[in-house]
Design an enzyme around this catalytic site. Structure first.
Site, PDB file in Angstrom:
ATOM      1  N   TYR A  26       0.803  -1.228   0.000  1.00  0.00           N
ATOM      2  CA  TYR A  26       0.000   0.000   0.000  1.00  0.00           C
ATOM      3  C   TYR A  26       0.840   1.284   0.000  1.00  0.00           C
ATOM      4  O   TYR A  26       0.273   2.380   0.028  1.00  0.00           O
ATOM      5  CB  TYR A  26      -0.942  -0.004   1.214  1.00  0.00           C
ATOM      6  CG  TYR A  26      -1.925  -1.153   1.191  1.00  0.00           C
ATOM      7  CD1 TYR A  26      -2.872  -1.257   0.168  1.00  0.00           C
ATOM      8  CD2 TYR A  26      -1.898  -2.150   2.162  1.00  0.00           C
ATOM      9  CE1 TYR A  26      -3.758  -2.321   0.124  1.00  0.00           C
ATOM     10  CE2 TYR A  26      -2.790  -3.214   2.139  1.00  0.00           C
ATOM     11  CZ  TYR A  26      -3.715  -3.297   1.116  1.00  0.00           C
ATOM     12  OH  TYR A  26      -4.598  -4.348   1.072  1.00  0.00           O
ATOM     13  N   ASP A  90     -25.592  -0.770  -2.723  1.00  0.00           N
ATOM     14  CA  ASP A  90     -26.946  -0.234  -2.808  1.00  0.00           C
ATOM     15  C   ASP A  90     -26.976   1.249  -2.434  1.00  0.00           C
ATOM     16  O   ASP A  90     -27.737   2.031  -3.031  1.00  0.00           O
ATOM     17  CB  ASP A  90     -27.900  -1.016  -1.899  1.00  0.00           C
ATOM     18  CG  ASP A  90     -28.253  -2.384  -2.450  1.00  0.00           C
ATOM     19  OD1 ASP A  90     -27.976  -2.648  -3.633  1.00  0.00           O
ATOM     20  OD2 ASP A  90     -28.801  -3.196  -1.681  1.00  0.00           O
ATOM     21  N   HIS A 103      -8.580   1.580  -6.084  1.00  0.00           N
ATOM     22  CA  HIS A 103      -7.833   0.625  -5.260  1.00  0.00           C
ATOM     23  C   HIS A 103      -6.353   0.921  -5.403  1.00  0.00           C
ATOM     24  O   HIS A 103      -5.846   1.040  -6.529  1.00  0.00           O
ATOM     25  CB  HIS A 103      -8.133  -0.818  -5.664  1.00  0.00           C
ATOM     26  CG  HIS A 103      -9.564  -1.160  -5.435  1.00  0.00           C
ATOM     27  ND1 HIS A 103     -10.070  -1.345  -4.167  1.00  0.00           N
ATOM     28  CD2 HIS A 103     -10.603  -1.265  -6.287  1.00  0.00           C
ATOM     29  CE1 HIS A 103     -11.365  -1.577  -4.257  1.00  0.00           C
ATOM     30  NE2 HIS A 103     -11.721  -1.519  -5.529  1.00  0.00           N
ATOM     31  N   ILE A 104      -5.693   1.037  -4.275  1.00  0.00           N
ATOM     32  CA  ILE A 104      -4.261   1.344  -4.272  1.00  0.00           C
ATOM     33  C   ILE A 104      -3.465   0.191  -4.891  1.00  0.00           C
ATOM     34  O   ILE A 104      -2.586   0.396  -5.720  1.00  0.00           O
ATOM     35  CB  ILE A 104      -3.795   1.606  -2.823  1.00  0.00           C
ATOM     36  CG1 ILE A 104      -4.524   2.823  -2.248  1.00  0.00           C
ATOM     37  CG2 ILE A 104      -2.274   1.790  -2.768  1.00  0.00           C
ATOM     38  CD1 ILE A 104      -4.380   2.977  -0.737  1.00  0.00           C
TER      39      ILE A 104
HETATM   40  O1  CA2 Z   1      -5.898  -1.882  -2.793  1.00  0.00           O
HETATM   41  C1  CA2 Z   1      -6.779  -1.310  -2.156  1.00  0.00           C
HETATM   42  O2  CA2 Z   1      -6.894  -0.085  -2.089  1.00  0.00           O
HETATM   43  C2  CA2 Z   1      -7.781  -2.150  -1.334  1.00  0.00           C
HETATM   44  O3  CA2 Z   1      -9.060  -1.541  -1.442  1.00  0.00           O
HETATM   45  C3  CA2 Z   1      -7.295  -2.117   0.106  1.00  0.00           C
HETATM   46  C4  CA2 Z   1      -8.100  -3.033   1.041  1.00  0.00           C
HETATM   47  C5  CA2 Z   1      -8.212  -4.428   0.464  1.00  0.00           C
HETATM   48  O4  CA2 Z   1      -9.079  -5.227   1.274  1.00  0.00           O
HETATM   49  C6  CA2 Z   1      -8.749  -4.416  -0.955  1.00  0.00           C
HETATM   50  O5  CA2 Z   1      -8.776  -5.744  -1.447  1.00  0.00           O
HETATM   51  C7  CA2 Z   1      -7.874  -3.568  -1.850  1.00  0.00           C
HETATM   52  C8  CA2 Z   1      -7.419  -3.126   2.404  1.00  0.00           C
HETATM   53  C9  CA2 Z   1      -7.206  -1.828   3.101  1.00  0.00           C
HETATM   54  C10 CA2 Z   1      -6.302  -2.056   4.263  1.00  0.00           C
HETATM   55  O6  CA2 Z   1      -5.311  -1.061   4.227  1.00  0.00           O
HETATM   56  C11 CA2 Z   1      -4.207  -1.239   4.984  1.00  0.00           C
HETATM   57  C12 CA2 Z   1      -3.218  -0.308   4.846  1.00  0.00           C
HETATM   58  C13 CA2 Z   1      -2.050  -0.435   5.553  1.00  0.00           C
HETATM   59  C14 CA2 Z   1      -1.871  -1.501   6.413  1.00  0.00           C
HETATM   60  C15 CA2 Z   1      -2.854  -2.431   6.565  1.00  0.00           C
HETATM   61  C16 CA2 Z   1      -4.036  -2.298   5.855  1.00  0.00           C
END
Ligand code: CA2
Length: 152
Positions: A26, A90, A103-104
Site C-alpha cells: 500500500y 446499494d 484501489h491502491i
Molecule cells: O488496494 C486497495 O486499495 C484495497 O481496497 C485495500 C483493502 C483491500 O481489502 C482491498 O482488497 C484492496 C485493504 C485496506 C487495508 O489497508 C491497509 C493499509 C495499511 C496496512 C494495513 C491495511
C-alpha cells in the site's frame, strides 16, 4: 440549481492504517496524505472535498446518503467492503451520484477473493493498482465527467 462543486471522498475499513504497515502493498503514504492529495487535485479544478474514513459500514452509508444533498460525485476506496458489501453498493446506487472506485493495490493480481467488486458496476471510473496517486487520477476523471469534459 447550480451543481455543487464538492466531492465526497470515502475510505473504508482499515485504510486509517495506511503508512503504518504493509508498505510493499500500500506504499508509505498516510491517510492524511491521501486526503491532501485528493483535496489538491480537486482544488485545481475548482472543487472542494469532504473526506470520511470509517471502520464502520453504517457510518460510510450515512456519509454517502448525506452526499446526495450537497456533493456532485463520490470517490471511494471501499477497502475490504469492495468484495463483500451489497449494502454499500446499494447506497452508492441509491444516491445516484457519479462514482469513482479506487484501489491502491492491483486487486486483479492478488488473491481470487479480491477479484470481484460489488461496487464496480455502479462506478463510472475505475482506477486500480496505481498506488496512492490513483486517487488523483480518479478525481480528474470524475470531475471531467461531472463537468462534461469526458471524451468517452
Ligand atoms: O488496494 C486497495 O486499495 C484495497 O481496497 C485495500 C483493502 C483491500 O481489502 C482491498 O482488497 C484492496 C485493504 C485496506 C487495508 O489497508 C491497509 C493499509 C495499511 C496496512 C494495513 C491495511
Amino acid at each position: 440549481m447550480t451543481a455543487p462543486r464538492r466531492l465526497l471522498l470515502v475510505n473504508g475499513p482499515n485504510l486509517n492504517l495506511l503508512g503504518t504497515r504493509e508498505p510493499a502493498v500500500y506504499g508509505s503514504q498516510t491517510l492524511t496524505d491521501v486526503e491532501s492529495l485528493v483535496a489538491t487535485a480537486a482544488a485545481t479544478r475548482g472543487f472542494e472535498v469532504r473526506a470520511v474514513q470509517s471502520n464502520h459500514e453504517g457510518v460510510l452509508l450515512d456519509a454517502i446518503h448525506e452526499a446526495r444533498t450537497d456533493c456532485a460525485g463520490i470517490v471511494i476506496n471501499p477497502g475490504g467492503l469492495t468484495h463483500t458489501s451489497v449494502v454499500l453498493r446499494d447506497a452508492l446506487s441509491g444516491v445516484g451520484l457519479p462514482v469513482a472506485e479506487v484501489h491502491i493495490s492491483d486487486v486483479r493480481a492478488r488473491e481470487p477473493f479480491r477479484h470481484h467488486s460489488y461496487v464496480a458496476d455502479v462506478a463510472l471510473v475505475h482506477v486500480v493498482g496505481e498506488g496512492v496517486s490513483g486517487y488523483a487520477t480518479a478525481v480528474v476523471r470524475l470531475i471531467d465527467i461531472i463537468t462534461g469534459q469526458a471524451d468517452g
